[in-house]
Design an enzyme around this catalytic site. Structure first.
Site, mmCIF file in Angstrom:
data_model
loop_
_atom_site.group_PDB
_atom_site.id
_atom_site.type_symbol
_atom_site.label_atom_id
_atom_site.label_comp_id
_atom_site.label_asym_id
_atom_site.label_seq_id
_atom_site.Cartn_x
_atom_site.Cartn_y
_atom_site.Cartn_z
ATOM 1 N N ASP A 423 0.770 -1.237 0.204
ATOM 2 C CA ASP A 423 0.046 -0.067 -0.006
ATOM 3 C C ASP A 423 0.816 1.299 -0.140
ATOM 4 O O ASP A 423 1.375 1.590 1.026
ATOM 5 C CB ASP A 423 -0.944 0.134 1.282
ATOM 6 C CG ASP A 423 -1.440 1.134 1.564
ATOM 7 O OD1 ASP A 423 -1.718 1.831 0.604
ATOM 8 O OD2 ASP A 423 -2.010 1.276 2.792
HETATM 9 N N1 LIG Z 1 4.699 -0.065 -0.745
HETATM 10 C C1 LIG Z 1 4.616 -0.309 0.810
HETATM 11 O O1 LIG Z 1 3.573 -0.976 1.126
HETATM 12 C C2 LIG Z 1 5.622 0.010 1.686
HETATM 13 C C3 LIG Z 1 5.283 -1.027 2.871
HETATM 14 C C4 LIG Z 1 6.527 -0.792 3.624
HETATM 15 C C5 LIG Z 1 7.868 0.023 3.342
HETATM 16 N N2 LIG Z 1 7.578 0.760 2.138
HETATM 17 C C6 LIG Z 1 8.762 1.626 1.739
HETATM 18 O O2 LIG Z 1 9.874 0.437 1.583
HETATM 19 C C7 LIG Z 1 11.224 1.138 1.928
HETATM 20 C C8 LIG Z 1 11.793 0.308 2.959
HETATM 21 O O3 LIG Z 1 11.009 0.105 4.297
HETATM 22 P P1 LIG Z 1 11.618 -0.462 5.498
HETATM 23 O O4 LIG Z 1 10.458 -0.649 6.434
HETATM 24 O O5 LIG Z 1 12.318 -1.502 5.056
HETATM 25 O O6 LIG Z 1 12.404 0.587 6.044
HETATM 26 P P2 LIG Z 1 13.631 0.825 7.125
HETATM 27 O O7 LIG Z 1 13.542 1.819 7.740
HETATM 28 O O8 LIG Z 1 13.434 -0.473 8.027
HETATM 29 O O9 LIG Z 1 14.959 0.351 6.554
HETATM 30 C C9 LIG Z 1 15.503 1.457 5.620
HETATM 31 C C10 LIG Z 1 16.990 0.759 5.237
HETATM 32 O O10 LIG Z 1 17.766 1.887 4.718
HETATM 33 C C11 LIG Z 1 19.046 2.081 5.423
HETATM 34 N N3 LIG Z 1 19.419 3.492 5.352
HETATM 35 C C12 LIG Z 1 18.888 4.214 6.290
HETATM 36 N N4 LIG Z 1 19.720 5.577 5.697
HETATM 37 C C13 LIG Z 1 20.629 4.920 4.931
HETATM 38 C C14 LIG Z 1 21.525 5.877 4.144
HETATM 39 N N5 LIG Z 1 21.964 7.264 4.716
HETATM 40 N N6 LIG Z 1 22.393 5.303 3.471
HETATM 41 C C15 LIG Z 1 22.352 3.916 3.410
HETATM 42 N N7 LIG Z 1 21.252 3.316 3.978
HETATM 43 C C16 LIG Z 1 20.371 3.893 4.858
HETATM 44 C C17 LIG Z 1 18.603 1.536 6.891
HETATM 45 O O11 LIG Z 1 19.837 1.245 7.627
HETATM 46 C C18 LIG Z 1 17.919 0.523 6.615
HETATM 47 O O12 LIG Z 1 18.570 -0.913 6.137
HETATM 48 C C19 LIG Z 1 10.803 2.543 2.514
HETATM 49 O O13 LIG Z 1 10.924 3.592 1.537
HETATM 50 C C20 LIG Z 1 9.402 2.432 2.861
HETATM 51 O O14 LIG Z 1 8.666 3.647 2.886
HETATM 52 C C21 LIG Z 1 6.815 0.562 1.414
HETATM 53 N N1 LIG Z 2 -1.306 2.147 5.299
HETATM 54 C C1 LIG Z 2 -0.878 0.866 5.841
HETATM 55 C C2 LIG Z 2 0.264 -0.061 5.104
HETATM 56 C C3 LIG Z 2 1.376 1.074 5.035
HETATM 57 C C4 LIG Z 2 2.506 0.425 4.223
HETATM 58 C C5 LIG Z 2 3.563 1.243 3.869
HETATM 59 N N2 LIG Z 2 3.527 2.340 3.119
HETATM 60 C C6 LIG Z 2 4.078 3.414 3.072
HETATM 61 C C7 LIG Z 2 4.972 3.900 1.708
HETATM 62 C C8 LIG Z 2 5.796 5.120 1.690
HETATM 63 C C9 LIG Z 2 6.471 5.090 0.648
HETATM 64 O O1 LIG Z 2 7.522 4.460 0.719
HETATM 65 O O2 LIG Z 2 6.389 5.811 -0.144
HETATM 66 C C10 LIG Z 2 3.270 4.728 3.480
HETATM 67 O O3 LIG Z 2 3.836 5.752 4.092
HETATM 68 O O4 LIG Z 2 2.092 4.562 3.447
HETATM 69 C C11 LIG Z 2 -0.508 1.041 7.236
HETATM 70 O O5 LIG Z 2 0.035 2.166 7.907
HETATM 71 O O6 LIG Z 2 -0.441 0.037 8.233
#
Ligand SMILES: NC(=O)c1ccc[n+]([C@@H]2O[C@H](COP(=O)([O-])OP(=O)(O)OC[C@H]3O[C@@H](n4cnc5c(N)ncnc54)[C@H](O)[C@@H]3O)[C@@H](O)[C@H]2O)c1
Ligand SMILES: N[C@@H](CCCCN[C@@H](CCC(=O)O)C(=O)O)C(=O)O
Length: 745
Positions: A423
């Site tokens: 999402d």
């Molecule tokens: N579309 C979706 O449903 C969805 C859901 C969850 C997460 N996301 C997105 O996916 C991405 C990853 O999410 P996550 O939960 O694993 O995030 P997280 O915060 O757990 O992980 C981020 C990673 O980036 C690394 N990092 C941070 N700053 C850094 C830097 N300056 N240089 C190098 N590495 C760096 C961190 O050490 C970590 O390994 C995020 O952009 C998040 O918004 C999207």
């Molecule tokens: N809306 C749900 C699922 C969120 C999944 C994470 N999505 C991120 C994507 C952000 C990005 O990487 O652009 C968000 O912020 O909604 C919840 O909050 O539990």
């Protein structure tokens, strides 16, 4: 004072392995204390333990980093991250360029005695009884004369011909001519020895005299040659070492039994390598690149980020033995732990805020980049991908900064897939599959509502927020103060930023067994056009939580805890502040007020709400606990809550997604399709969030690598050529939704 004294006495009793005990320091006027955090310069001989390195200080020690020594690169990264000024003795020189702090002659003397002792042990292990066996370790002798006597005794036996013939004449090479080398030679000279030129080594090692040992002293000019013409230019070598190669192995070490090596000064400062030492990074990158390119014929994927959702990305991609993944993160340990679980996976350290060049060199070595970094970094990565013409995938919203890159991505002929997670991601794909089918059946879509939540499984929701983090805590908290716009029964409803969306939270009863609530997520109205819903009555995307979350969280907002402004009070050099002190500042109270005055003021500020008060207390936010250092209050809250609201071993999370699509049939009937996806995490494996984000992203990577997805420019998964294969492959991963319909007039 008394406490300090006691500490030093305790330490004194356990300091009998040190050369100088604490009494000597005290006599010389030193104040002895355990806590050295107030010192501005910390000096030592060797590296301090990483966990004891204080940020923003100046340290002086032998760091052994200047040749990018692999074993100490973690230390170097830590020093850079902590913005430490590192002074290395090895590089401290006088006006004439001579070293002023160095191991002296005694290091060579002691080292050589130990080496001869070790040689005896080594030969013994190989089955040879030699005169070296009787030389002990240096510290076993009361003084140098005793040790020298033992070496002479050994030499006497050698001169009697007691070295085994099978070993052949022994040759020793001294590299360098410094103090250590000289000390080592002093001991060597006590043996019946003869010095030869390096080119004579071959001969003496083959047919030398068995009643002697041979030595040679070697400098750079003996073994370094320019690759192009085999000449040596000492000045050019200093500037361009890459033009040179060494024939040391072939012409020197091959004929030796034992090598004896002797072995401005600021290496790191303010989070950077100082200009003179920038080459260390280049050395590391070169080594890294060699490792990445070592295996021929591989498809190479660069995964940036090793956080909550990265695991399944690697798992999916490395199922194919022809795919190699490099996982890069500013937390090397995290990346290494992750890489260790999969085949063909390499971990590298990269901080993209200060290693733009390193990012570029990594991208150049890969076929595709997948950014699982915090989403604010994606545009920087995308620009580099465009420059290097390398495809890219993210799971993040197509932000305005990314949209600006549309033309340059198209011009570069690369594909940048966005919104390829849960999402956004799976929600879009399920929506478009339903909408496209409805249109193909001649129906009109009148409403669309999609709610999604990453939650703890109900049995793990044991905290006042009923929430645990399954993805970036900073992102979760930031979303609570975002503005929102949605359409409800033909009315546009705007929710201002700053936490107001927590006040429009509604109970959500579509799965009555779950006690859910929902609040709107960002601007939903902008999806009418890409979804092809011409005049929707209702259009809303929202976030699900267990009931109570919004109320507790709005207490945080009211106290200014969800604040993204820079907060110098919490800076890395600032003195520690407790949560109580921070909150006093936030609500304008003196930090010296009593606990009851403080708690009364907080209670008032959060609307006299007992549940909010309990939540703050439970999470330690009213306590004397120190606030973690961070750039902003929100970042500090995220760090603090991450520790309190994490999944324990054996616990599992859950993802719930529910799309309701209102479809008007040509008959006039209104059908509502209820599409539900409920996924549980594996208690000791991947979380539901990691699977539902990581797999779509990895599938997109595979499609781009295989040439199944070739659209150039910025792509979102809303077209059939993408959603159809991706949804099918997600089903094969066990991510399956259930669709039901209700019909009304
Ligand atoms: N579309 C979706 O449903 C969805 C859901 C969850 C997460 N996301 C997105 O996916 C991405 C990853 O999410 P996550 O939960 O694993 O995030 P997280 O915060 O757990 O992980 C981020 C990673 O980036 C690394 N990092 C941070 N700053 C850094 C830097 N300056 N240089 C190098 N590495 C760096 C961190 O050490 C970590 O390994 C995020 O952009 C998040 O918004 C999207
Ligand atoms: N809306 C749900 C699922 C969120 C999944 C994470 N999505 C991120 C994507 C952000 C990005 O990487 O652009 C968000 O912020 O909604 C919840 O909050 O539990």
């Amino acid at each position: 004072k008394r406490r300090r004294r006691r500490t030093s006495q305790r330490r004194l009793s356990s300091s009998n392995q040190d050369c100088f005990c604490f009494q000597y320091y005290e006599k010389a006027g030193a104040v002895i204390q355990e806590d050295i955090s107030e010192a501005s310069l910390i000096i030592g001989v060797k590296r301090p333990p990483e966990e004891k390195v204080y940020p923003h200080k100046t340290y002086a020690f032998f760091s052994h980093t200047i040749k990018a020594q692999e074993a100490n690169m973690g230390l170097l990264d830590d020093l850079l991250k902590k913005k430490i000024r590192l002074i290395d003795y090895e590089k401290m020189v006088d006006a004439n360029g001579y070293r002023i702090v160095a191991f002296g002659q005694w290091a060579g003397v002691a080292g050589m005695i130990n080496i001869l002792h070790g040689l005896g042990l080594r030969f013994l292990a190989l089955g040879h009884h030699t005169p070296f066996m009787h030389i002990g370790m240096a510290h076993n002798y009361r003084n140098v004369s005793q040790a020298v006597q033992a070496v002479r005794d050994c030499g006497y036996e050698i001169s009697l011909g007691l070295m085994p013939k099978s070993i052949g004449p022994l040759t020793f090479v001294f590299t360098g001519t410094g103090n250590v080398s000289k000390g080592a030679q002093d001991i060597f000279n006590e043996l019946p020895c003869e010095y030869v030129e390096p080119h004579e080594l071959k001969e003496v090692s083959e047919s030398g005299d068995m009643t002697k040992v041979y030595g040679t002293v070697i400098s750079r000019h003996h073994h370094l040659i320019r690759k192009s013409d085999r000449l040596y230019d000492p000045l050019e070598y200093e500037i361009h070492p890459e033009l040179y190669t060494s024939h040391f192995r072939e012409t020197v070490s091959k004929y030796t039994r034992q090598l004896i090596g002797s072995p401005s000064a600021v290496i790191t400062s303010n989070g950077k390598l100082t200009p003179k030492f920038e080459y260390i990074q280049k050395l590391r990158e070169r080594r890294e690149s060699e490792q990445i390119l070592k295996k021929g014929g591989m498809k190479r994927v660069l995964l940036l980020g090793s956080g909550y959702v990265s695991g399944p990305v690697i798992e999916y991609l490395t199922r194919d033995a022809g795919t190699q993944v490099t996982v890069a993160s500013n937390l090397l340990n995290q990346a290494e732990d992750m890489a260790a679980k999969y085949p063909n996976t390499i971990a590298v350290m990269l901080d993209i805020t200060r290693q733009e060049g390193h990012l570029e060199s990594l991208i150049k070595d890969h076929d595709i980049v997948i950014s699982m970094l915090p989403y604010t970094f994606h545009p920087q990565v995308a620009k580099q991908c465009i420059k290097m013409k390398v495809n890219m995938v993210t799971a993040s919203y197509l932000s305005p900064a990314m949209k600006e890159l549309q033309k340059s991505a198209e011009d570069a002929g690369i594909t940048i897939v966005n919104e390829m997670g849960l999402d956004p991601g799976i929600d879009h794909m399920l929506a478009m599959e339903c909408i496209d089918q409805a249109k193909a059946d001649g129906c009109t879509v009148e409403s669309y509502s999609s709610f999604c939540g990453g939650l703890p499984a109900p049995e793990c929701s044991d905290n006042p927020l009923r929430y645990k983090f399954s993805w970036s805590p900073y992102g979760v908290l930031l979303n609570t103060i975002s503005p929102a716009i949605y359409l409800k029964d033909n009315q546009v409803i705007s929710v201002p930023p700053g936490g107001a969306l927590l006040d429009v939270t509604k109970p959500m009863d579509f799965i009555p067994g779950f006690n859910l609530e929902g609040f709107p997520n960002r601007d939903s109205t902008k999806y009418a056009e890409p979804y092809g819903i011409e005049s929707p009555r209702t259009l809303i995307r929202g976030t699900l939580r267990f009931r109570g979350f919004s109320s507790a969280m709005s207490g945080f907002v009211k106290l200014g805890l969800i604040n993204t402004e820079p907060c110098p009070l919490l800076g890395h050099t600032a003195s520690p502040v407790s949560w109580k002190e921070l909150l006093c500042k936030q609500i304008g109270l003196s930090t010296s007020v009593s606990s009851s005055v403080f708690e009364d003021a907080i209670y008032e500020r959060i609307g006299r709400d007992d549940f909010r008060m309990q939540s703050l207390r439970w999470l330690g936010l009213l306590s004397e606990e120190p606030v973690p250092h961070a750039e902003t209050i929100l970042a500090a809250v995220a760090k603090h809550l991450e520790a309190k609201l994490s999944f324990a071993k054996g616990e599992r999370d859950m993802v719930i997604m529910r799309n309701d699509v209102g479809i008007r049939h040509p008959t006039g009937e209104l059908e509502t399709k209820h599409i539900s996806l409920v996924v549980y995490g594996d208690p000791n494996g991947y979380s539901a969030m990691a699977k539902t984000v990581g797999y779509p992203a990895a599938i997109a990577v595979r499609m781009v690598l295989n040439g199944e997805l070739t659209t150039k420019g910025l792509v979102v998964p809303m077209t059939k050529n993408i959603y159809s294969p991706v949804l099918k492959r997600l089903q094969e991963e066990g991510l399956q939704c259930i669709t039901k319909s209700t019909i009304s007039e």
